[in-house]
Each structure stands twice: as structure tokens, then as C-alpha cells.
Design a protein around this motif. Structure first.
Motif, PDB file in Angstrom:
ATOM      1  N   ILE A  58     -15.150 -16.253  28.721  1.00 35.81           N
ATOM      2  CA  ILE A  58     -16.565 -16.351  28.360  1.00 35.81           C
ATOM      3  C   ILE A  58     -16.859 -15.554  27.091  1.00 35.81           C
ATOM      4  O   ILE A  58     -17.812 -15.851  26.370  1.00 35.81           O
ATOM      5  CB  ILE A  58     -17.485 -15.865  29.501  1.00 35.81           C
ATOM      6  N   VAL A  59     -16.038 -14.532  26.803  1.00 37.70           N
ATOM      7  CA  VAL A  59     -16.248 -13.714  25.605  1.00 37.70           C
ATOM      8  C   VAL A  59     -16.180 -14.584  24.363  1.00 37.70           C
ATOM      9  O   VAL A  59     -17.070 -14.545  23.500  1.00 37.70           O
ATOM     10  CB  VAL A  59     -15.201 -12.576  25.534  1.00 37.70           C
ATOM     11  N   ARG A  60     -15.126 -15.378  24.257  1.00 36.41           N
ATOM     12  CA  ARG A  60     -14.970 -16.223  23.075  1.00 36.41           C
ATOM     13  C   ARG A  60     -16.034 -17.319  23.030  1.00 36.41           C
ATOM     14  O   ARG A  60     -16.542 -17.666  21.962  1.00 36.41           O
ATOM     15  CB  ARG A  60     -13.580 -16.848  23.063  1.00 36.41           C
ATOM     16  N   ASN A 297     -17.937  -7.882  33.011  1.00 36.07           N
ATOM     17  CA  ASN A 297     -18.154  -9.204  33.597  1.00 36.07           C
ATOM     18  C   ASN A 297     -16.923 -10.085  33.433  1.00 36.07           C
ATOM     19  O   ASN A 297     -16.547 -10.826  34.353  1.00 36.07           O
ATOM     20  CB  ASN A 297     -19.368  -9.871  32.948  1.00 36.07           C
ATOM     21  N   GLN A 298     -16.297 -10.021  32.256  1.00 29.02           N
ATOM     22  CA  GLN A 298     -15.113 -10.836  32.012  1.00 29.02           C
ATOM     23  C   GLN A 298     -13.978 -10.447  32.964  1.00 29.02           C
ATOM     24  O   GLN A 298     -13.298 -11.312  33.522  1.00 29.02           O
ATOM     25  CB  GLN A 298     -14.650 -10.662  30.564  1.00 29.02           C
ATOM     26  N   ILE A 299     -13.786  -9.158  33.169  1.00 31.84           N
ATOM     27  CA  ILE A 299     -12.735  -8.689  34.075  1.00 31.84           C
ATOM     28  C   ILE A 299     -13.022  -9.132  35.506  1.00 31.84           C
ATOM     29  O   ILE A 299     -12.126  -9.596  36.231  1.00 31.84           O
ATOM     30  CB  ILE A 299     -12.609  -7.153  33.991  1.00 31.84           C
ATOM     31  N   ALA A 300     -14.288  -9.013  35.926  1.00 31.84           N
ATOM     32  CA  ALA A 300     -14.667  -9.411  37.284  1.00 31.84           C
ATOM     33  C   ALA A 300     -14.441 -10.902  37.487  1.00 31.84           C
ATOM     34  O   ALA A 300     -13.924 -11.333  38.536  1.00 31.84           O
ATOM     35  CB  ALA A 300     -16.126  -9.044  37.543  1.00 31.84           C
ATOM     36  N   ILE A 301     -14.807 -11.706  36.500  1.00 29.37           N
ATOM     37  CA  ILE A 301     -14.621 -13.159  36.596  1.00 29.37           C
ATOM     38  C   ILE A 301     -13.138 -13.498  36.700  1.00 29.37           C
ATOM     39  O   ILE A 301     -12.724 -14.321  37.524  1.00 29.37           O
ATOM     40  CB  ILE A 301     -15.268 -13.863  35.383  1.00 29.37           C
ATOM     41  N   ASN A 302     -12.317 -12.871  35.872  1.00 34.39           N
ATOM     42  CA  ASN A 302     -10.874 -13.145  35.917  1.00 34.39           C
ATOM     43  C   ASN A 302     -10.275 -12.775  37.271  1.00 34.39           C
ATOM     44  O   ASN A 302      -9.453 -13.507  37.827  1.00 34.39           O
ATOM     45  CB  ASN A 302     -10.164 -12.366  34.804  1.00 34.39           C
ATOM     46  N   ARG A 303     -10.675 -11.619  37.797  1.00 33.01           N
ATOM     47  CA  ARG A 303     -10.144 -11.195  39.091  1.00 33.01           C
ATOM     48  C   ARG A 303     -10.571 -12.118  40.220  1.00 33.01           C
ATOM     49  O   ARG A 303      -9.781 -12.474  41.104  1.00 33.01           O
ATOM     50  CB  ARG A 303     -10.595  -9.759  39.380  1.00 33.01           C
ATOM     51  N   MET A 304     -11.854 -12.507  40.192  1.00 32.60           N
ATOM     52  CA  MET A 304     -12.359 -13.388  41.246  1.00 32.60           C
ATOM     53  C   MET A 304     -11.700 -14.759  41.179  1.00 32.60           C
ATOM     54  O   MET A 304     -11.330 -15.335  42.207  1.00 32.60           O
ATOM     55  CB  MET A 304     -13.878 -13.507  41.128  1.00 32.60           C
ATOM     56  N   THR A 366     -18.943 -20.024  44.922  1.00 28.53           N
ATOM     57  CA  THR A 366     -20.319 -20.055  44.421  1.00 28.53           C
ATOM     58  C   THR A 366     -20.656 -18.764  43.699  1.00 28.53           C
ATOM     59  O   THR A 366     -21.327 -18.772  42.659  1.00 28.53           O
ATOM     60  CB  THR A 366     -21.299 -20.274  45.585  1.00 28.53           C
ATOM     61  N   GLY A 367     -20.171 -17.650  44.223  1.00 27.72           N
ATOM     62  CA  GLY A 367     -20.402 -16.363  43.571  1.00 27.72           C
ATOM     63  C   GLY A 367     -19.764 -16.300  42.200  1.00 27.72           C
ATOM     64  O   GLY A 367     -20.346 -15.737  41.255  1.00 27.72           O
ATOM     65  N   ILE A 368     -18.560 -16.874  42.059  1.00 29.16           N
ATOM     66  CA  ILE A 368     -17.894 -16.909  40.749  1.00 29.16           C
ATOM     67  C   ILE A 368     -18.728 -17.708  39.759  1.00 29.16           C
ATOM     68  O   ILE A 368     -18.968 -17.281  38.628  1.00 29.16           O
ATOM     69  CB  ILE A 368     -16.487 -17.522  40.875  1.00 29.16           C
ATOM     70  N   SER A 369     -19.161 -18.874  40.202  1.00 30.15           N
ATOM     71  CA  SER A 369     -19.959 -19.737  39.332  1.00 30.15           C
ATOM     72  C   SER A 369     -21.255 -19.052  38.918  1.00 30.15           C
ATOM     73  O   SER A 369     -21.670 -19.128  37.750  1.00 30.15           O
ATOM     74  CB  SER A 369     -20.259 -21.058  40.046  1.00 30.15           C
ATOM     75  N   ASP A 370     -21.891 -18.369  39.872  1.00 33.30           N
ATOM     76  CA  ASP A 370     -23.147 -17.678  39.554  1.00 33.30           C
ATOM     77  C   ASP A 370     -22.911 -16.553  38.548  1.00 33.30           C
ATOM     78  O   ASP A 370     -23.730 -16.343  37.635  1.00 33.30           O
ATOM     79  CB  ASP A 370     -23.767 -17.099  40.832  1.00 33.30           C
ATOM     80  N   LEU A 371     -21.801 -15.820  38.707  1.00 36.38           N
ATOM     81  CA  LEU A 371     -21.506 -14.728  37.778  1.00 36.38           C
ATOM     82  C   LEU A 371     -21.279 -15.254  36.366  1.00 36.38           C
ATOM     83  O   LEU A 371     -21.784 -14.685  35.390  1.00 36.38           O
ATOM     84  CB  LEU A 371     -20.277 -13.954  38.259  1.00 36.38           C
ATOM     85  N   ILE A 372     -20.544 -16.352  36.246  1.00 34.59           N
ATOM     86  CA  ILE A 372     -20.305 -16.951  34.926  1.00 34.59           C
ATOM     87  C   ILE A 372     -21.612 -17.415  34.309  1.00 34.59           C
ATOM     88  O   ILE A 372     -21.913 -17.136  33.144  1.00 34.59           O
ATOM     89  CB  ILE A 372     -19.312 -18.125  35.048  1.00 34.59           C
ATOM     90  N   ASN A 374     -24.742 -16.497  35.016  1.00 37.01           N
ATOM     91  CA  ASN A 374     -25.643 -15.387  34.706  1.00 37.01           C
ATOM     92  C   ASN A 374     -25.192 -14.634  33.462  1.00 37.01           C
ATOM     93  O   ASN A 374     -26.020 -14.184  32.659  1.00 37.01           O
ATOM     94  CB  ASN A 374     -25.734 -14.433  35.896  1.00 37.01           C
ATOM     95  N   THR A 375     -23.875 -14.479  33.301  1.00 30.97           N
ATOM     96  CA  THR A 375     -23.360 -13.786  32.115  1.00 30.97           C
ATOM     97  C   THR A 375     -23.697 -14.562  30.854  1.00 30.97           C
ATOM     98  O   THR A 375     -24.137 -13.995  29.846  1.00 30.97           O
ATOM     99  CB  THR A 375     -21.835 -13.603  32.216  1.00 30.97           C
ATOM    100  N   LEU A 376     -23.509 -15.877  30.901  1.00 29.07           N
ATOM    101  CA  LEU A 376     -23.812 -16.710  29.739  1.00 29.07           C
ATOM    102  C   LEU A 376     -25.305 -16.722  29.445  1.00 29.07           C
ATOM    103  O   LEU A 376     -25.724 -16.611  28.284  1.00 29.07           O
ATOM    104  CB  LEU A 376     -23.302 -18.140  29.971  1.00 29.07           C
ATOM    105  N   GLU A 377     -26.105 -16.863  30.486  1.00 30.21           N
ATOM    106  CA  GLU A 377     -27.553 -16.930  30.285  1.00 30.21           C
ATOM    107  C   GLU A 377     -28.097 -15.608  29.725  1.00 30.21           C
ATOM    108  O   GLU A 377     -28.929 -15.598  28.817  1.00 30.21           O
ATOM    109  CB  GLU A 377     -28.263 -17.258  31.604  1.00 30.21           C
ATOM    110  N   SER A 378     -27.616 -14.483  30.255  1.00 25.64           N
ATOM    111  CA  SER A 378     -28.121 -13.193  29.800  1.00 25.64           C
ATOM    112  C   SER A 378     -27.691 -12.889  28.372  1.00 25.64           C
ATOM    113  O   SER A 378     -28.339 -12.106  27.679  1.00 25.64           O
ATOM    114  CB  SER A 378     -27.634 -12.078  30.732  1.00 25.64           C
ATOM    115  N   SER A 379     -26.604 -13.520  27.921  1.00 23.71           N
ATOM    116  CA  SER A 379     -26.142 -13.316  26.545  1.00 23.71           C
ATOM    117  C   SER A 379     -26.808 -14.268  25.565  1.00 23.71           C
ATOM    118  O   SER A 379     -26.584 -14.180  24.362  1.00 23.71           O
ATOM    119  CB  SER A 379     -24.622 -13.492  26.465  1.00 23.71           C
ATOM    120  N   GLY A 380     -27.615 -15.206  26.069  1.00 22.55           N
ATOM    121  CA  GLY A 380     -28.271 -16.174  25.198  1.00 22.55           C
ATOM    122  C   GLY A 380     -27.395 -17.354  24.863  1.00 22.55           C
ATOM    123  O   GLY A 380     -27.679 -18.104  23.934  1.00 22.55           O
ATOM    124  N   ALA A 381     -26.299 -17.555  25.617  1.00 21.31           N
ATOM    125  CA  ALA A 381     -25.393 -18.680  25.350  1.00 21.31           C
ATOM    126  C   ALA A 381     -25.147 -19.460  26.629  1.00 21.31           C
ATOM    127  O   ALA A 381     -24.042 -19.916  26.891  1.00 21.31           O
ATOM    128  CB  ALA A 381     -24.074 -18.167  24.776  1.00 21.31           C
TER     129      ALA A 381
END
Length: 478
Positions: A58-60, A297-304, A366-372, A374-381
Motif C-alpha cells: 500500500i506504501v507504493r 499499517n503496512q507491517i500489520a497488513i503483511n503479517r495478517m 474482513t479485518g484485513i480488508s478493512d485495515l487496507i 482505512n489506510t488508503l482512505e486516511s491517506s487520501g488515496a
């Protein structure tokens, strides 16, 4: 003053500040950020190699979206001269004058009048686009934005290339990593108010000795670095010299032990360094990287995701245990395999057993999808911003788009200011380095040459304004 020993001490002081910046220091943090941006997101994690290490970068994705928005912002720079009126009627007179100059039917007056200054403003604005194309500025802009997204600060260095433009010389520019640029006062956010700026490069030792001999330096004192037999670290210090009402940028080039080029006058009034901050850092000239704050967030997403994939594989291909005393044949994973078992019914029942993996919550994915999301939305992307969600509620779409626009607004303003400062620096080069030269213009009159004479305009003070306007796809933006 400005001896190799003194400059190296200033460099070390500045370097120590960078080492103390943030939790990990600027150098280590930037290296981590670069790895995550490129996708090397499990580097240094002692997790073994017996499971799939999943990456959902998601960073890139966030960086490329925002950088794309900035690059696609059709902004052009327009010069105006201080004290000159640019009313519609006067602009029309300048357009008529432009046609005469373009056709070679106009003779300039002894001193530049207002009409000539207005024409010059338009000509230089057009010539800025030509310079942009010659320097491949679009590619350099992409590098600057990527550096600033990853490290917080993008740096452009402009210099005079004596071999360019048919040996007349012309400006050239280079993108520098912020790790190689050192400021005197990091609490001063205005580059032009810095007491000095030090640029660090690594040069071939023999070439450096030749350069030092050519400029009256100390080639005999130049030594290779301890970690290399062929490279030497070079420190170029830029500082301002004030005399009466004039200001000139001076430069001196040294190694740790020798002078490569003694102090000389660049004749510029502005530092040839422009910086772009991705996010402003309070009380510091260096910017803040968005990547640094995306890492958790990126680390949490990768681990999940890794846990989810591992669990799915375990359930789809569970571990099989075999009683070797009762199973005589070879066991494989082939479907429909017939296995000979000798013994009683109890022996048959206990010969082969599949180990049931632990229960995996259906809400985990579902939690993984929500985290991804939310991370994108909060970053404006987020998906809404990228146009990949079709809501029936038009008001909801507009509201979410406005929120995304607000998150980009300050970034766009900093980007346009960055372009304006580059334009003013290039104009500084033109005024002090060009002399008499015909500069190529491409506009509604076609291609023609403006007879530029810098001595006529040395006392004219220009402003640069970034204006968003629609341009042809083939036209460069700056």
C-alpha cells in the motif's frame, strides 16, 4: 576561514543532527522507507522461510497515486516584472510587438521600455518550457517527488555546464538525495537564509587531482577514502557574500585534507539548491516522509495476510500422520491413491489421520480488508478517490472527493511554490551567465529567436507565478 578542516567540521556537525533526527536517525529511516516502497518489506525480519511472506504494497500505491496527481497538475510558470503593468490593453500591445520581433522587423531602443519588458516576460515564460524540455525536467520531477515521498525531502541542484549549448554553456540540473545535502541551520526553513549549504559527492581520485590542478587547488594532498582505493569524498560549500547592496553566492570545493578549488564567485544571487518537502516538519528545513507513518499499517497488513494465507494452505492441505507399523506402501499426495494396510479394523482406522488446523475466524479476512481500506482512505488515496467505487449516493461521492482534495491541497501548494523557486533560480542563471544570446521561443508565431541581452535587464526584478491551465499533452509543464 573555509579551510578543509573547518568545512569538514561543519559537515560532521550537520551529519550528527541528521543522525539524531527521529527515532532511528535520517539515514536509517530513509533506508527502511526505500525498502518498503520498493517492496522489500520483510528485510531483517527473522521469520524463517517455511511460510509464504505476503506483501500487499500500500506504501507504493499511495505514493504513486499522489505523485501522479502532482505530475498531472498542468501548471505553467509565468514571469512578471516588478513595477510593470500587465493590463489587457498593454498585453495586446506586447503581442503586436512580439510579432514584429519574431519576424525580425523590430529594432530595440537604446534602453528597455515597458513594452519590451512585457515582451521579455512572455518570451522568458515560453523559453522556460523550452529549457524544461532540454533538461528532461519531467523525468527529474518524478525522481524528486519519489525522493520526497520516501525521505520527506526532494532536492534539485542546478549548475552551469560550460560544454552545453554549442560550447556557449547552459544550465544543467541534477537530483540529489537529501542524505548528501547538509544545511548550516536546520531550524531555518528558508533555503535562501541559510548561512551555508554543503553538498557531498564521491569522485574518482585521479580525476579529482586533475581538477584540483586545473583550478589551482592542492592535488598532492588529495587522498582516497579509507574504504575505497579509487574514490574520494568531496565537500562543496555554498555561502553568500554581501557587499553594499549586492549579494553573491560563493563556492569552495575541498576534501577532508585538501583544497580542490579555492573560493570563487558564482555571480548568482540565489543558492542553486531547491528543496521540496512532502510534509512540513515543524521548525525544520527537512520534510517529513509519509512512508514513515505508514510503516506500522503496512507491517500489520503483511503479517495478517501471511497468517491468512498460511491458515488457508493448512486447511486446504492439512498435515497427514501415518502409522508406519500398519502402512506398508509409500505415501504420496496423489488423489485417489490406494494404500495397503495390514491389521485389524482398529489398525485401519488409526493408520492415517489428518491434523485439524486451529479454527480461523471468518471475520479475519474482513479485518484485513478493512485495515487496507482505512489506510488508503486516511491517506487520501482510497478506492473512492481512485474512482473504483460506484456509490448511488452522489452526495457521498462529492463529500469523499472533497476530503481527498483537502488532503492534497497543501501538497499541491508546496509543489507549485517549488516550481516557482526553480524558475527564479534559472532566471538568475540567464541574467548573469547568458550575456548576448538568441533564445529559442515556440508560441503562436511558430519557432523564432528572441535577441536576449542580459545587460539590459540586470536591474529588472521578476516574479514567478505558477498558473494552472490546460495544455496540450505534448507540451511540457514546469
Amino acid at each position: 576561514m573555509n579551510t578543509p578542516k573547518e568545512i569538514f567540521k561543519e559537515y560532521e556537525t550537520s551529519r550528527n543532527f541528521k543522525l539524531s533526527l527521529g527515532e532511528k536517525g535520517l539515514y536509517s529511516q530513509n533506508e527502511i522507507n526505500r525498502r518498503f516502497y520498493m517492496g522489500d518489506q520483510w528485510y531483517g525480519a527473522n521469520v524463517g522461510s517455511d511460510r509464504p511472506l505476503v506483501r500487499h504494497n500500500i506504501v507504493r500505491r499511495i505514493g504513486e497515486y499522489k505523485m501522479g496527481e502532482l505530475i498531472s497538475d498542468k501548471t505553467r510558470i509565468r514571469f512578471t516584472a516588478e513595477g510593470i503593468s500587465y493590463l489587457n490593453k498593454e498585453n495586446e500591445d506586447s503581442l503586436a510587438l512580439k510579432s514584429q520581433v519574431a519576424s525580425g522587423k523590430y529594432t530595440f531602443k537604446e534602453n528597455a521600455d515597458d513594452n519590451e519588458i512585457r515582451l521579455l516576460s512572455q518570451a522568458l515564460s515560453d523559453y522556460l518550457d523550452i529549457t524544461n524540455q532540454k533538461l528532461h525536467f519531467g523525468s527529474k520531477t518524478a525522481d524528486i517527488l519519489r525522493n520526497s515521498f520516501v525521505s520527506g525531502t526532494g532536492v534539485l541542484y542546478t549548475y552551469w555546464d560550460n560544454d552545453a549549448e554549442n560550447e556557449k554553456g547552459d544550465i544543467a540540473c541534477e537530483v540529489l538525495p537529501v542524505e548528501n545535502v547538509y544545511f548550516a541551520d536546520y531550524s531555518e526553513e528558508d533555503t535562501e537564509k541559510q548561512p551555508y549549504i554543503i553538498l557531498v559527492t564521491h569522485c574518482d581520485t585521479q580525476t579529482l587531482k586533475h581538477t584540483a590542478a586545473m583550478w589551482g587547488g592542492e592535488p598532492e594532498k588529495i587522498k582516497s577514502d579509507s574504504y575505497s582505493d579509487t574514490k574520494t569524498t568531496v565537500f562543496t560549500k555554498l555561502y553568500k557574500h554581501y557587499k553594499e547592496n549586492a549579494c553573491n553566492v560563493m563556492a569552495v570545493c575541498v576534501t577532508e585534507t585538501a583544497v580542490v578549488r579555492p573560493a570563487y564567485n558564482t555571480h548568482l544571487s540565489r543558492y542553486p539548491i531547491n528543496i521540496f518537502q512532502w510534509e512540513k516538519r515543524d521548525g525544520c528545513i527537512l520534510g517529513e516522509s509519509e512512508v514513515t507513518h505508514l510503516l506500522p499499517n503496512q507491517i500489520a497488513i503483511n503479517r495478517m495476510l501471511t497468517a491468512h494465507v498460511w491458515a488457508s494452505m493448512s486447511m486446504g492441505m492439512p498435515i497427514m500422520t501415518v502409522n508406519g507399523d500398519t502402512v506398508a506402501g509409500e505415501i504420496t499426495n496423489d488423489p485417489g491413491q490406494i494404500i495397503k494396510i495390514y491389521g485389524t479394523n482398529e489398525d485401519v482406522a488409526g493408520a492415517i489421520r489428518f491434523v485439524s488446523p486451529p479454527d480461523f475466524s471468518t471475520n479475519f479476512s474482513t479485518g484485513i480488508s478493512d485495515l487496507i481500506t482505512n489506510t488508503l482512505e486516511s491517506s487520501g488515496a482510497g478506492m473512492t478517490t481512485l474512482g473504483k467505487i460506484n456509490y448511488n449516493n452522489t452526495a457521498a461521492i462529492q463529500s469523499l472527493s472533497q476530503v481527498a482534495g483537502v488532503s492534497m491541497a497543501s501538497l499541491v501548494l508546496r509543489y507549485r511554490t517549488f516550481l516557482e523557486e526553480i524558475a527564479l533560480l534559472w532566471l538568475d542563471f540567464w541574467k548573469v551567465k547568458y550575456g548576448k544570446r538568441s533564445i529559442l521561443i515556440e508560441d503562436e508565431n511558430g519557432q523564432w529567436y528572441f535577441p536576449f541581452d542580459s545587460s539590459r535587464y540586470l536591474n529588472v526584478h521578476f516574479h514567478a507565478k505558477a498558473i494552472k491551465e490546460e495544455t496540450n499533452e505534448s507540451q511540457s509543464t514546469l
